[in-house]
Write an enzyme that holds these catalytic residues in place. Structure first.
Site, PDB file in Angstrom:
ATOM      1  N   CYS A  93       2.788 -32.295 -16.950  1.00 18.68           N
ATOM      2  CA  CYS A  93       1.683 -30.938 -17.061  1.00 18.68           C
ATOM      3  C   CYS A  93       2.747 -30.040 -17.313  1.00 18.68           C
ATOM      4  O   CYS A  93       1.544 -29.099 -18.303  1.00 18.68           O
ATOM      5  CB  CYS A  93       0.866 -30.785 -16.100  1.00 18.68           C
ATOM      6  N   HIS A 102      -2.840 -24.610 -15.422  1.00 19.74           N
ATOM      7  CA  HIS A 102      -0.959 -23.865 -14.699  1.00 19.74           C
ATOM      8  C   HIS A 102      -0.934 -22.736 -16.352  1.00 19.74           C
ATOM      9  O   HIS A 102      -1.562 -23.392 -16.845  1.00 19.74           O
ATOM     10  CB  HIS A 102      -0.771 -24.837 -15.129  1.00 19.74           C
TER      11      HIS A 102
END
Lengths: 370, 370, 370, 370
Positions: free
Chosen positions: B164, B260
């Site tokens: 990710c 993120h």
């Protein structure tokens, strides 16, 4: 009597606190309430607080885990003007940058000694920018600072301490510079605590479950302050010689109450660079001048180097040594620079009020308060 | 019938989901429940769930804002063995890395097409590591992947998507590489969300009011995956040629539920480097292949470039385009590298399940599901 | 020598800690490391930790802001069996409820004195359930507890302390019962901290940006424990007589690290009920037995009554008196019951380990450790 | 043409939004941007915003996950005076209580229809206080409201919606009142979200890792508004007859971004009270008038009753039906009252803007916009 003995046998020095109702001012009060060298003599704040007892002035704004200390509850808050502080041996300034400029200057002109947490005089060519764990030697420009003023104050000066995010990183940087010579490039990415923005500071709506990848002016401060702090005084003690470092910073706010975490990658000028083991040893063995001088607020150890892979962490490590030391962890090779590590410092202690107080302790030991 | 028309006129392809009760598996279910190209046919999980209805198997573990979709509530969960999935045209794997290795391999041997979110085959020399917004061209190694196996599957293959934190940064990196040629050095510091660790994942005791400056294996993944994803296939489509980049990462966990945030500084091989305006334009103008192919889950715009100084922010920007695009902000000069910026990507959407699903949509368009 | 003088002139009593590697055990270690009456002699944990030094046994699990104390770092952790603790004058148990039942019972049979934080014997008809700020008089059932066993231990007993959410409210309830006679109905709604669930406890995914309106078994504990703690011993000291109160609780988990906040509405049996001013005075003037006895860990003031409308708050008030006292605020009329107020208690201090340690201090003062 | 057909065949009604730059105003804009019955015609804000495009006026203050809608970006914000809104069929007010009083009154005098989210006219004896899921019948006081004014407006009126914490609980309370007759006593303890305080609202320093057990004026609002909302109109439609309930509230702020969680205990007048199963059935079967009328924003189901012991939870359940319905869970016996349960409502949707918009939809269906 040598200044080294001051704290044991001298009467306590009278201190004033400017911006006493703000978050930095509240920290000054907690640090100075039972201090062996200093006693709180006068409190200054804006005209809306002036005339009230300190307890009344901070009602609804005192945001500390400890109650308002008994010795200041009934002290009457005054406006930040020279006559109200003329008896003070030391003046700590927790003023916002707006009023800090003219107020601190007028206090110096009136022969008062000012230890300022504000940004206004940090980059001034004759004002020391001192992180007490790093460069108290910069105090030696004080005679020259006085000489540049007309009339020249006999006792007065302005000493500043650094921005909180700068303070954290310059401590390990200084340890490495002392051990291995000049640094070259320093890349830093910060994750800064909520308390760094003061009160009310950030809206909870902005930082709850969020990251704000921007703090106004912060990257510029780190990039400029670091070179001054790591630098030297010229041989005649009349000017600052910046360290030959290039610093690039990414500054971020994260939802943590206290403690700035900073990811650092750096390269040395020296080729080959030191090994990771040598870097760790240099950090562990670093002893700051404040320790050597025996200052009351100095940490017993300047830098804690963590071996666990996931430390330091703000919630667990920010109160180490009352927040007066600096934590470093994850010292390891960098794919691009020479070495990578993580720094954690307590932004409200060593990153703010504790630095000012420790600077005053150093000044006392060095005779600058005589 | 050309594959381009598949989604409008073909019957839906039957899909199986491995690891269906986990957090990635739950996302697969939400993405595939009303998908124009695919229909959920089989659900696989560990033996402790096998034999139960999906609703019962996830009782107490379903952690999505939407309820368990009606079409899977009563589907019986099965063990992750080939016979239970032999009718599936596509198999999505949200397995943990422990079981993922042998299970995915056995499925490929049985001529099943596997789109995997696990790390096991990402760096395999014949398995594509595809971020659908970046390098679907790597699918062209599939014939060679089959040829290396004995017996060689006719239809089966394994395609992986990236970690990710890698996924977020390679999208703008690819846009810049396309526009300005090879990149050189890339420094990244991440602030990763809680959901990236799965469920139960991090203890609240570890991340509440805290930063954890370490995620096991994460820095290594970013540093190795980036070069493969930004690289090319060899001319004979038989091997990967890594991009000539050096990546150094600091990975941190912060108390944010999804999204993120990554601070990037990078340099180009090209001298002089492009201007900030050219960089911004290249990011804005980047159109990924998934868009060009008209994939169902593709974002209408690949990269959103923010002009506000304090964006992107995870809470405000992570759901832009259902988390299928990537946000970039604060594009500016770097004191050490050529350019600095901030990237925000939705780690549970484009950073995980959405990537697998979009990869399958691309494979369908390109004829790899025929 | 009277037991009142024990702490000043006696040698320190040897203490053992069961469950020493868990969160309650870690707190026991911090509280007992520099204790004037006790010294840590033996540490017990599960077989997976047994044989390791304490420092090694808690590596990666020590979650305190202070480091592992030097005096226990090298102590070898042992299994929780009688022979390993036979020299201990006092045994503190931080065991989970699974092992706590048989282990604590076997220790008592072996004539060891057990102060337990576990729930197993709290509602036992011969075991005191003692909140040290409330009902140390219940210790007087100890002779009868011994008499019910065969063979009857000479020194051994089990004393329990209460569930953390019960502990907070019974302190002001006891103050009011002492001042105004029996209470009638007590409605309480809790907002409990993360640390109450131990480690790893709650997944961050479950409590981040969230409230969980359920804690298994917690409402039942408050509803039953309160009546026992507020009750009396029978005249022959052979049984407990519950207080005639009805308690109804709503228990919730909120994203706060330490400190349980509880909203209480209650009615008195007495008509007319006391005024708000009388209630505030009774809370302020309450002096617990632990204070009167001069116990080392006793708070200097049992209850702090806040006048500010928005206090107590967990982050600001949980560390008042090292978490040994209880905070009350917002004392006001209730539209349905007689009075409403808010209680804040430190669940990891007075709500857990501090209660056990203070109970042992009281037992020492009362001669039960002779 | 019947009003029932209005939404399909009529031209859209022109709406104005007062306080358009604030948090409630921003929600109005998102709800009304693609609404089948309404179109945004005029935006009002303070004089500092007047004259700017909406996009410029909210720069740095737009805090929504969706971007500023294209249809309002260039609309010029105007001062909140009658001439600027005279063409509007409906005016939504998201004004603060300071300006709301005189502005809303002047708009009504100018024959404008005002749907207000402010508190000023909620308890007014001729203004309906309408939670659209509960008491749209109160609209029938409008003729009398007009008649009390001189000159009497032909079309104008003021309709208010309730405080966010009141809104959540009155929905299940109404369902129970409809099924089982009058309620008697209602005890509620709230855990309210950050967004309820607007922007900037709470300082992050005050609510991070904290609970604030006080919200100014909130308990009084719940205690007074509930009786009006659950009450009836008099037979002549000229006055409100409060429901005979006694309400006592504890109001708390917790660190959750959206979604108010409320713990309710209540008793019925009817003896014996209904069983838990009957209560659950009554909640599940409740169909609000907004549903029956087919309003665009009405939830398909008014109340979701959760069977899982730990639901509802704000992060998982607040977006159910776009926040237009109400979640109830943990329906169980109470030791003191008849029944206990937990309510979760979305404070920024049904608790604020969605209520105003749905009230306008109901008014349209009922012919009050003709």
């Amino acid at each position: 009597m040598s200044s080294q003995q001051a704290s044991s046998s001298s009467p306590k020095r009278k201190v004033g606190i400017l911006g006493a109702t703000g978050t930095v001012g509240q920290r000054f009060i907690l640090l100075l309430t039972a201090h062996p060298d200093f006693e709180i003599h006068a409190l200054g704040a804006s005209s809306s607080s002036a005339g009230k007892s300190y307890a009344k002035a901070v009602a609804g704004r005192w945001k500390q885990a400890k109650a308002v200390p008994a010795n200041v509850r009934d002290l009457i808050v005054q406006e930040c003007t020279v006559p109200n502080f003329k008896d003070c041996d030391v003046v700590f300034s927790g003023l916002d940058s707006g009023p800090a400029g003219p107020v601190e200057s007028s206090f110096r002109e009136a022969d008062l000694r000012v230890f300022s947490n504000a940004k206004n005089y940090r980059m001034d060519p004759v004002c020391p920018l001192v992180v007490p764990l790093v460069n108290p030697g910069h105090f030696d420009i004080i005679p020259h600072q006085r000489a540049t003023l007309s009339p020249s104050p006999k006792k007065g000066f302005i000493i500043t301490n650094a921005n909180c995010s700068t303070t954290g990183i310059v401590v390990p940087l200084k340890a490495l510079q002392d051990a291995f010579g000049p640094l070259d490039k320093i890349m830093v990415s910060t994750m800064q605590a909520i308390s760094g923005a003061g009160y009310p500071g950030l809206s909870s709506f902005d930082i709850h479950d969020n990251v704000v990848p921007y703090i106004s002016g912060e990257e510029e401060k780190i990039e400029s302050e670091t070179a001054k702090i790591l630098g030297d005084l010229s041989k005649d003690n009349n000017s600052f010689v910046n360290a030959p470092v290039t610093v690039s910073a990414h500054c971020n706010r994260v939802p943590v109450i206290d403690g700035h975490t900073e990811c650092v990658s750096l390269s040395f000028q020296r080729r080959p660079p030191p090994s990771i083991e040598q870097v760790q040893a240099a950090l562990r063995n670093y002893v700051c001048d404040a320790q050597k001088l025996g200052c009351h607020s100095a940490p017993a150890q300047t830098i804690e180097v963590h071996d666990e892979p996931d430390r330091p962490q703000p919630r667990l490590d920010r109160d180490w040594q009352n927040g007066a030391g600096v934590n470093v962890g994850r010292v390891r090779d960098c794919k691009i620079f020479d070495v990578r590590f993580v720094v954690l410092s307590n932004n409200v202690q060593i990153g703010a009020a504790t630095s000012s107080v420790m600077n005053a302790e150093i000044a006392l030991k060095k005779g600058y308060l005589d």
